[in-house]
Design a protein around this motif. Structure first.
Motif, PDB file in Angstrom:
ATOM      1  N   LEU A 110      11.666  25.424 -51.736  1.00  0.00           N
ATOM      2  CA  LEU A 110      11.775  24.008 -52.112  1.00  0.00           C
ATOM      3  C   LEU A 110      13.227  23.567 -52.257  1.00  0.00           C
ATOM      4  O   LEU A 110      13.589  22.463 -51.871  1.00  0.00           O
ATOM      5  N   CYS A 111      14.050  24.436 -52.835  1.00  0.00           N
ATOM      6  CA  CYS A 111      15.468  24.092 -53.004  1.00  0.00           C
ATOM      7  C   CYS A 111      16.170  23.988 -51.645  1.00  0.00           C
ATOM      8  O   CYS A 111      17.099  23.199 -51.485  1.00  0.00           O
ATOM      9  N   ARG A 112      15.709  24.756 -50.684  1.00  0.00           N
ATOM     10  CA  ARG A 112      16.307  24.689 -49.347  1.00  0.00           C
ATOM     11  C   ARG A 112      15.997  23.332 -48.695  1.00  0.00           C
ATOM     12  O   ARG A 112      16.820  22.743 -48.018  1.00  0.00           O
ATOM     13  N   VAL A 113      14.781  22.856 -48.937  1.00  0.00           N
ATOM     14  CA  VAL A 113      14.343  21.593 -48.340  1.00  0.00           C
ATOM     15  C   VAL A 113      14.979  20.396 -49.042  1.00  0.00           C
ATOM     16  O   VAL A 113      15.319  19.397 -48.414  1.00  0.00           O
ATOM     17  N   MET A 114      15.102  20.474 -50.360  1.00  0.00           N
ATOM     18  CA  MET A 114      15.580  19.324 -51.133  1.00  0.00           C
ATOM     19  C   MET A 114      17.071  19.238 -51.151  1.00  0.00           C
ATOM     20  O   MET A 114      17.900  19.835 -51.293  1.00  0.00           O
TER      21      MET A 114
ATOM     22  N   SER B 120       3.132  36.674 -59.887  1.00  0.00           N
ATOM     23  CA  SER B 120       3.198  35.209 -59.933  1.00  0.00           C
ATOM     24  C   SER B 120       4.634  34.726 -60.049  1.00  0.00           C
ATOM     25  O   SER B 120       5.019  33.750 -59.387  1.00  0.00           O
ATOM     26  N   ALA B 121       5.421  35.380 -60.873  1.00  0.00           N
ATOM     27  CA  ALA B 121       6.830  34.998 -61.026  1.00  0.00           C
ATOM     28  C   ALA B 121       7.586  35.202 -59.720  1.00  0.00           C
ATOM     29  O   ALA B 121       8.442  34.385 -59.350  1.00  0.00           O
ATOM     30  N   PHE B 122       7.284  36.274 -59.006  1.00  0.00           N
ATOM     31  CA  PHE B 122       7.952  36.550 -57.735  1.00  0.00           C
ATOM     32  C   PHE B 122       7.567  35.506 -56.685  1.00  0.00           C
ATOM     33  O   PHE B 122       8.418  34.994 -55.958  1.00  0.00           O
ATOM     34  N   ILE B 123       6.284  35.174 -56.616  1.00  0.00           N
ATOM     35  CA  ILE B 123       5.833  34.144 -55.674  1.00  0.00           C
ATOM     36  C   ILE B 123       6.451  32.795 -56.034  1.00  0.00           C
ATOM     37  O   ILE B 123       6.855  32.024 -55.151  1.00  0.00           O
ATOM     38  N   ALA B 124       6.562  32.513 -57.327  1.00  0.00           N
ATOM     39  CA  ALA B 124       7.197  31.270 -57.775  1.00  0.00           C
ATOM     40  C   ALA B 124       8.668  31.240 -57.361  1.00  0.00           C
ATOM     41  O   ALA B 124       9.183  30.178 -56.991  1.00  0.00           O
ATOM     42  N   ALA B 125       9.353  32.374 -57.402  1.00  0.00           N
ATOM     43  CA  ALA B 125      10.757  32.429 -56.991  1.00  0.00           C
ATOM     44  C   ALA B 125      10.891  32.143 -55.500  1.00  0.00           C
ATOM     45  O   ALA B 125      11.799  31.409 -55.075  1.00  0.00           O
ATOM     46  N   ILE B 126       9.992  32.711 -54.693  1.00  0.00           N
ATOM     47  CA  ILE B 126      10.028  32.454 -53.250  1.00  0.00           C
ATOM     48  C   ILE B 126       9.780  30.967 -52.980  1.00  0.00           C
ATOM     49  O   ILE B 126      10.504  30.334 -52.203  1.00  0.00           O
ATOM     50  N   ALA B 127       8.778  30.404 -53.642  1.00  0.00           N
ATOM     51  CA  ALA B 127       8.467  28.979 -53.469  1.00  0.00           C
ATOM     52  C   ALA B 127       9.612  28.099 -53.963  1.00  0.00           C
ATOM     53  O   ALA B 127       9.951  27.094 -53.323  1.00  0.00           O
ATOM     54  N   ALA B 128      10.226  28.482 -55.087  1.00  0.00           N
ATOM     55  CA  ALA B 128      11.330  27.696 -55.639  1.00  0.00           C
ATOM     56  C   ALA B 128      12.506  27.659 -54.668  1.00  0.00           C
ATOM     57  O   ALA B 128      13.099  26.599 -54.443  1.00  0.00           O
TER      58      ALA B 128
ATOM     59  N   ARG C 248      21.071  26.095 -57.724  1.00  0.00           N
ATOM     60  CA  ARG C 248      19.834  25.321 -57.834  1.00  0.00           C
ATOM     61  C   ARG C 248      18.626  26.255 -57.844  1.00  0.00           C
ATOM     62  O   ARG C 248      17.710  26.092 -58.645  1.00  0.00           O
ATOM     63  N   CYS C 249      18.627  27.231 -56.940  1.00  0.00           N
ATOM     64  CA  CYS C 249      17.523  28.204 -56.907  1.00  0.00           C
ATOM     65  C   CYS C 249      17.450  28.968 -58.222  1.00  0.00           C
ATOM     66  O   CYS C 249      16.358  29.204 -58.755  1.00  0.00           O
ATOM     67  N   ALA C 250      18.592  29.364 -58.749  1.00  0.00           N
ATOM     68  CA  ALA C 250      18.625  30.121 -60.001  1.00  0.00           C
ATOM     69  C   ALA C 250      18.046  29.302 -61.143  1.00  0.00           C
ATOM     70  O   ALA C 250      17.262  29.816 -61.945  1.00  0.00           O
TER      71      ALA C 250
ATOM     72  N   ILE D  24      15.281  34.367 -50.760  1.00  0.00           N
ATOM     73  CA  ILE D  24      15.895  34.340 -52.083  1.00  0.00           C
ATOM     74  C   ILE D  24      17.351  34.781 -51.944  1.00  0.00           C
ATOM     75  O   ILE D  24      17.620  35.875 -51.450  1.00  0.00           O
ATOM     76  N   PRO D  25      18.307  33.942 -52.357  1.00  0.00           N
ATOM     77  CA  PRO D  25      19.717  34.316 -52.225  1.00  0.00           C
ATOM     78  C   PRO D  25      20.032  35.626 -52.950  1.00  0.00           C
ATOM     79  O   PRO D  25      19.444  35.946 -53.982  1.00  0.00           O
ATOM     80  N   GLU D  26      20.979  36.364 -52.396  1.00  0.00           N
ATOM     81  CA  GLU D  26      21.341  37.677 -52.956  1.00  0.00           C
ATOM     82  C   GLU D  26      21.786  37.582 -54.406  1.00  0.00           C
ATOM     83  O   GLU D  26      21.496  38.464 -55.213  1.00  0.00           O
TER      84      GLU D  26
END
Length: 167
Positions: free
Chosen positions: A163-167, A152-160, A114-116, A77-79
């Motif tokens: 995904l943004c890194r890949v896309m 759940s929100a924290f896990i969603a942030a890690i997954a997001a 994008r992550c934000a 997760i970016p700083e």
């Protein structure tokens, strides 16, 4: 889309006429129950808003940002998202303001922005929603659902961010 609400209104009125329901009495009964629910909700909402103010004014948010930024960065997760992820469970408007700031600082097409955006859209104001959902409950057991929502929100942030890194 401009026709959807009038169509729904006409359909409800037609169903009420067919079922011989007194629409005015049904409406006033609904308003009566809504007003009592709203009044029971006010202390919970006041507590959430006070908690948001105290979180920021006490300096606890700044301390948590300093402590958690390296951990978040280790997890991908970016700083720049640390403050957004800390504010989002408390305040939708506060997190929207910070999202706007991230987009202005990093640029709309940047990885951080994008992550934000994905993190903002994939989580909810946990404490506000909890106050609304649990205001009418007598025996309030809030800890477990709130912890589950925050995790759940924290896990969603890690997954997001992954995904943004890949896309």
């Amino acid at each position: 889309m401009a026709i959807v609400i009038p169509v729904i209104f006409i359909a409800v009125m037609a169903a009420a006429i067919i079922k011989k329901v007194n629409v005015y009495n049904a409406f006033t009964e609904g308003v009566k129950s809504a007003v009592s629910f709203t009044l029971s909700l006010l202390p919970c909402l006041a507590a959430v808003f006070m908690m948001c103010g105290l979180f920021e004014a006490s300096g606890l948010s700044g301390l948590l940002i300093k402590v958690l930024s390296p951990v978040f960065e280790f997890l991908g997760i970016p700083e720049g998202l640390t403050k957004l992820l800390l504010i989002k469970p408390f305040s939708g408007s506060g997190s929207l303001a910070y999202l706007t700031e991230i987009i202005e600082d990093y640029g709309a097409d940047s990885y951080t922005a994008r992550c934000a955006c994905v993190c903002y859209g994939s989580s909810e104001t946990v404490f506000y929603i909890s106050a609304v959902y649990f205001a009418s409950q007598k025996g309030k057991k809030l800890a477990r659902p709130i912890i589950i929502a925050l995790v759940s929100a924290f896990i969603a942030a890690i997954a997001a961010c992954a995904l943004c890194r890949v896309m």
